[in-house]
Write an enzyme that holds these catalytic residues in place. Structure first.
Site, PDB file in Angstrom:
ATOM      1  N   SER A   7     -10.816 -16.035  -9.658  1.00 35.16           N
ATOM      2  CA  SER A   7      -9.652 -16.923  -9.704  1.00 35.16           C
ATOM      3  C   SER A   7      -9.317 -17.395  -8.291  1.00 35.16           C
ATOM      4  CB  SER A   7      -8.456 -16.215 -10.350  1.00 35.16           C
ATOM      5  OG  SER A   7      -8.228 -14.969  -9.745  1.00 35.16           O
ATOM      6  N   GLU A   9      -6.184 -19.151  -5.781  1.00 35.52           N
ATOM      7  CA  GLU A   9      -4.743 -19.393  -5.638  1.00 35.52           C
ATOM      8  C   GLU A   9      -4.465 -20.580  -4.705  1.00 35.52           C
ATOM      9  OE1 GLU A   9      -2.289 -15.877  -5.217  1.00 35.52           O
ATOM     10  OE2 GLU A   9      -1.169 -16.862  -3.605  1.00 35.52           O
ATOM     11  N   THR A  40       1.538 -20.722  -6.199  1.00 42.49           N
ATOM     12  CA  THR A  40       2.657 -19.899  -5.721  1.00 42.49           C
ATOM     13  C   THR A  40       4.012 -20.553  -6.013  1.00 42.49           C
ATOM     14  OG1 THR A  40       2.569 -20.871  -3.528  1.00 42.49           O
ATOM     15  CG2 THR A  40       1.269 -18.874  -3.881  1.00 42.49           C
ATOM     16  N   GLY A 100       9.163 -11.561  -4.757  1.00 42.30           N
ATOM     17  CA  GLY A 100       9.328 -12.553  -3.696  1.00 42.30           C
ATOM     18  C   GLY A 100       9.980 -11.934  -2.483  1.00 42.30           C
ATOM     19  N   ASP A 101      10.004 -12.693  -1.402  1.00 39.46           N
ATOM     20  CA  ASP A 101      10.673 -12.261  -0.174  1.00 39.46           C
ATOM     21  C   ASP A 101      11.841 -13.191   0.059  1.00 39.46           C
ATOM     22  OD1 ASP A 101       9.107 -10.063   0.687  1.00 39.46           O
ATOM     23  OD2 ASP A 101       7.498 -11.486   1.104  1.00 39.46           O
ATOM     24  N   HIS A 141       3.074  -1.558   0.210  1.00 38.06           N
ATOM     25  CA  HIS A 141       4.028  -2.609   0.549  1.00 38.06           C
ATOM     26  C   HIS A 141       4.817  -2.192   1.785  1.00 38.06           C
ATOM     27  CE1 HIS A 141       7.655  -5.142   0.113  1.00 38.06           C
ATOM     28  NE2 HIS A 141       6.784  -6.024  -0.333  1.00 38.06           N
ATOM     29  N   LYS A 157       5.848  -1.546 -13.047  1.00 39.88           N
ATOM     30  CA  LYS A 157       5.545  -2.936 -13.441  1.00 39.88           C
ATOM     31  C   LYS A 157       4.583  -2.961 -14.622  1.00 39.88           C
ATOM     32  CE  LYS A 157       4.542  -4.386  -9.035  1.00 39.88           C
ATOM     33  NZ  LYS A 157       4.443  -5.304  -7.861  1.00 39.88           N
ATOM     34  N   GLN A 204      -3.405 -17.315  12.882  1.00 36.72           N
ATOM     35  CA  GLN A 204      -2.718 -17.458  11.589  1.00 36.72           C
ATOM     36  C   GLN A 204      -2.841 -16.162  10.772  1.00 36.72           C
ATOM     37  OE1 GLN A 204      -4.653 -19.830   8.574  1.00 36.72           O
ATOM     38  NE2 GLN A 204      -2.809 -21.074   8.328  1.00 36.72           N
ATOM     39  N   PHE A 208       0.237 -13.726   9.428  1.00 37.47           N
ATOM     40  CA  PHE A 208       0.408 -13.382   8.002  1.00 37.47           C
ATOM     41  C   PHE A 208       0.369 -11.868   7.814  1.00 37.47           C
ATOM     42  CE2 PHE A 208      -1.630 -17.409   5.994  1.00 37.47           C
ATOM     43  CZ  PHE A 208      -0.460 -18.095   6.220  1.00 37.47           C
ATOM     44  N   HIS A 258      -9.970 -12.572  -6.522  1.00 36.13           N
ATOM     45  CA  HIS A 258      -8.942 -13.618  -6.528  1.00 36.13           C
ATOM     46  C   HIS A 258      -8.832 -14.133  -5.092  1.00 36.13           C
ATOM     47  CE1 HIS A 258      -5.078 -15.566  -7.673  1.00 36.13           C
ATOM     48  NE2 HIS A 258      -4.673 -15.205  -6.469  1.00 36.13           N
TER      49      HIS A 258
HETATM   50  P1  FAD Z   1       8.048  -5.349  -6.107  1.00 39.14           P
HETATM   51  O1  FAD Z   1       6.969  -4.873  -6.993  1.00 39.14           O
HETATM   52  O2  FAD Z   1       9.415  -5.483  -6.672  1.00 39.14           O
HETATM   53  O3  FAD Z   1       8.069  -4.383  -4.838  1.00 39.14           O
HETATM   54  C1  FAD Z   1       8.813  -4.707  -3.663  1.00 39.14           C
HETATM   55  C2  FAD Z   1       9.196  -3.429  -2.913  1.00 39.14           C
HETATM   56  O4  FAD Z   1      10.201  -2.735  -3.634  1.00 39.14           O
HETATM   57  C3  FAD Z   1       8.053  -2.424  -2.743  1.00 39.14           C
HETATM   58  O5  FAD Z   1       8.232  -1.793  -1.509  1.00 39.14           O
HETATM   59  C4  FAD Z   1       8.247  -1.457  -3.896  1.00 39.14           C
HETATM   60  O6  FAD Z   1       7.715  -0.165  -3.619  1.00 39.14           O
HETATM   61  C5  FAD Z   1       9.761  -1.442  -4.029  1.00 39.14           C
HETATM   62  N1  FAD Z   1      10.206  -1.275  -5.427  1.00 39.14           N
HETATM   63  C6  FAD Z   1       9.675  -1.882  -6.512  1.00 39.14           C
HETATM   64  N2  FAD Z   1      10.345  -1.551  -7.641  1.00 39.14           N
HETATM   65  C7  FAD Z   1      11.321  -0.732  -7.233  1.00 39.14           C
HETATM   66  C8  FAD Z   1      12.352  -0.047  -7.941  1.00 39.14           C
HETATM   67  N3  FAD Z   1      12.502  -0.198  -9.271  1.00 39.14           N
HETATM   68  N4  FAD Z   1      13.211   0.738  -7.219  1.00 39.14           N
HETATM   69  C9  FAD Z   1      13.069   0.862  -5.870  1.00 39.14           C
HETATM   70  N5  FAD Z   1      12.090   0.248  -5.160  1.00 39.14           N
HETATM   71  C10 FAD Z   1      11.240  -0.544  -5.834  1.00 39.14           C
HETATM   72  N6  FAD Z   1       5.747 -14.284  -2.834  1.00 39.14           N
HETATM   73  C11 FAD Z   1       6.412 -15.411  -3.206  1.00 39.14           C
HETATM   74  O7  FAD Z   1       7.544 -15.613  -2.761  1.00 39.14           O
HETATM   75  N7  FAD Z   1       5.833 -16.340  -4.044  1.00 39.14           N
HETATM   76  C12 FAD Z   1       4.610 -16.163  -4.570  1.00 39.14           C
HETATM   77  O8  FAD Z   1       4.125 -17.010  -5.327  1.00 39.14           O
HETATM   78  C13 FAD Z   1       3.889 -14.980  -4.220  1.00 39.14           C
HETATM   79  N8  FAD Z   1       2.661 -14.735  -4.739  1.00 39.14           N
HETATM   80  C14 FAD Z   1       2.043 -13.537  -4.489  1.00 39.14           C
HETATM   81  C15 FAD Z   1       0.832 -13.245  -5.123  1.00 39.14           C
HETATM   82  C16 FAD Z   1       0.182 -12.032  -4.897  1.00 39.14           C
HETATM   83  C17 FAD Z   1      -1.107 -11.741  -5.643  1.00 39.14           C
HETATM   84  C18 FAD Z   1       0.742 -11.081  -3.987  1.00 39.14           C
HETATM   85  C19 FAD Z   1       0.043  -9.777  -3.705  1.00 39.14           C
HETATM   86  C20 FAD Z   1       1.944 -11.370  -3.338  1.00 39.14           C
HETATM   87  C21 FAD Z   1       2.618 -12.574  -3.584  1.00 39.14           C
HETATM   88  N9  FAD Z   1       3.847 -12.881  -2.994  1.00 39.14           N
HETATM   89  C22 FAD Z   1       4.509 -14.043  -3.338  1.00 39.14           C
HETATM   90  C23 FAD Z   1       4.457 -11.958  -2.030  1.00 39.14           C
HETATM   91  C24 FAD Z   1       5.437 -10.982  -2.696  1.00 39.14           C
HETATM   92  O9  FAD Z   1       6.521 -11.666  -3.265  1.00 39.14           O
HETATM   93  C25 FAD Z   1       5.934 -10.018  -1.615  1.00 39.14           C
HETATM   94  O10 FAD Z   1       4.882  -9.150  -1.245  1.00 39.14           O
HETATM   95  C26 FAD Z   1       7.185  -9.238  -1.947  1.00 39.14           C
HETATM   96  O11 FAD Z   1       7.643  -8.596  -0.750  1.00 39.14           O
HETATM   97  C27 FAD Z   1       7.010  -8.146  -3.000  1.00 39.14           C
HETATM   98  O12 FAD Z   1       6.832  -8.665  -4.241  1.00 39.14           O
HETATM   99  P2  FAD Z   1       6.419  -7.704  -5.462  1.00 39.14           P
HETATM  100  O13 FAD Z   1       6.418  -8.525  -6.662  1.00 39.14           O
HETATM  101  O14 FAD Z   1       5.226  -6.932  -5.126  1.00 39.14           O
HETATM  102  O15 FAD Z   1       7.713  -6.754  -5.437  1.00 39.14           O
END
Ligand code: FAD
Length: 291
Positions: A7, A9, A40, A100-101, A141, A157, A204, A208, A258
């Site tokens: 895949s 992105e 994204t 997301g961040d 993370h 998740k 870059q 990142f 991916h």
């Molecule tokens: P989560 O799974 O929620 O985790 C975030 C943090 O919180 C981790 O440290 C985790 O250990 C902790 N955590 C999780 N659940 C809990 C809980 N229930 N209680 C306490 N702590 C918890 N960002 C964007 O903005 N847009 C995008 O399109 C995008 N695409 C991405 C695609 C991929 C394949 C990847 C790997 C990353 C992408 N990102 C994107 C970046 C991502 O949003 C960031 O890495 C963000 O900081 C974490 O997202 P997550 O979904 O992994 O978060």
């Protein structure tokens, strides 16, 4: 190695030139018959329309499924519901669900704080309509208090209903396989597909990697620094190193690749050619070139 997925992105292009560039990229990469493309989503909903528009344009242009991402941080539930309704209405059947961040300047998490809550929300709202991908972090993370806590959060998740995962990029295959082993010990059977970032530009990549907590091994960083402005050498070295990583991952059983394409096709094509992969449907059968 059947069932492996390839895949690619993209991010939503914002200028007419970038739209043109992406049109070429997706046409070139469609030739490798990926299982899907993905697009994204700007945290806080900043690319909401553009993400859907780009996903639909990609599907129309290539005839291949395109999965928009969706992120929950800083976005009200009512808005997430609307985004999902649009995705359903447009026939989207795969999404990448993320926390997301927080964009700088914004404060407050929003109603859904973590990706596991978003996955549960998507399942509650839309049942089994979507194949849900989530993010995984072989090098953990950056905000996770410990490796064990991050693994437990990843499991949340999957337990909330995610079907498969795509990893953050990494250059250390052992980190990936150890992560997959730890997941298996926790009873996670969902495929965890490695995310691959082709190396094309050192500054870059360093920027990142600093932000997302991916490690550039010292030997790779030192080599890249040594090339200075010699872009041809950076490119040749980057393709070689990334292709070797992909070969190692596929040989040891990774369920696909991916690519973070950055909307560019050249490096990805060069890596796939080096791996002898011409068709994503045959992924895993063509890596003898580097074996
Ligand atoms: P989560 O799974 O929620 O985790 C975030 C943090 O919180 C981790 O440290 C985790 O250990 C902790 N955590 C999780 N659940 C809990 C809980 N229930 N209680 C306490 N702590 C918890 N960002 C964007 O903005 N847009 C995008 O399109 C995008 N695409 C991405 C695609 C991929 C394949 C990847 C790997 C990353 C992408 N990102 C994107 C970046 C991502 O949003 C960031 O890495 C963000 O900081 C974490 O997202 P997550 O979904 O992994 O978060």
């Amino acid at each position: 190695m059947t069932g492996s997925t390839l895949s690619f992105e993209f991010f939503p292009p914002r200028t007419p030139e970038a739209v043109g560039r992406l049109a070429i990229t997706r046409e070139r990469l469609a030739a490798f018959r990926p299982a899907f493309f993905s697009v994204t989503f700007g945290a806080g909903g900043s690319t909401r329309e553009l993400t859907l528009e780009t996903s639909l344009a990609t599907r129309v242009a290539t005839g291949i499924e395109c999965a928009p991402h969706i992120s929950c941080i800083g976005t009200p539930v009512a808005e997430l519901r609307e985004v999902l309704q649009h995705y359903v209405a447009e026939g989207i059947r795969r999404v990448v669900a993320l926390r997301g961040d927080m964009p700088s300047g914004l404060t407050g998490f929003g109603e859904l704080r973590y990706a596991n809550e978003l996955v549960a929300f998507i399942r509650r709202e839309t049942g089994s309509t979507f194949h849900i991908e989530v993010a995984a972090y072989p090098e953990f993370h950056p905000q996770a208090p410990s490796a064990a806590a991050d693994l437990a959060n990843f499991k949340r998740k999957i337990d909330a209903g995610a079907d498969s995962a795509i990893t953050q990029y990494f250059y250390n295959a052992d980190a990936y396989f150890r992560f997959v082993d730890s997941c298996a010990k926790l009873g996670i059977t969902a495929p965890i597909v490695p995310g691959i970032m082709p190396i094309t530009n050192y500054s870059q990549l360093a920027r990142f990697s600093e932000m997302c907590g991916a490690e550039i091994p010292r030997w790779i960083a030192r080599r890249l620094q040594g090339f200075g402005d010699d872009r041809a050498s950076i490119r040749a070295f980057g393709i070689e190193v990334t292709a070797e990583l992909c070969a190692r991952l596929l040989e040891r059983g990774a369920p696909g690749l991916h690519f973070y394409t950055m909307n560019q096709h050249e490096a990805v094509e060069a890596i796939l050619r080096r791996l002898d992969i011409t068709d994503g449907h045959g992924l895993g059968r063509g890596t003898q070139a580097l074996a």
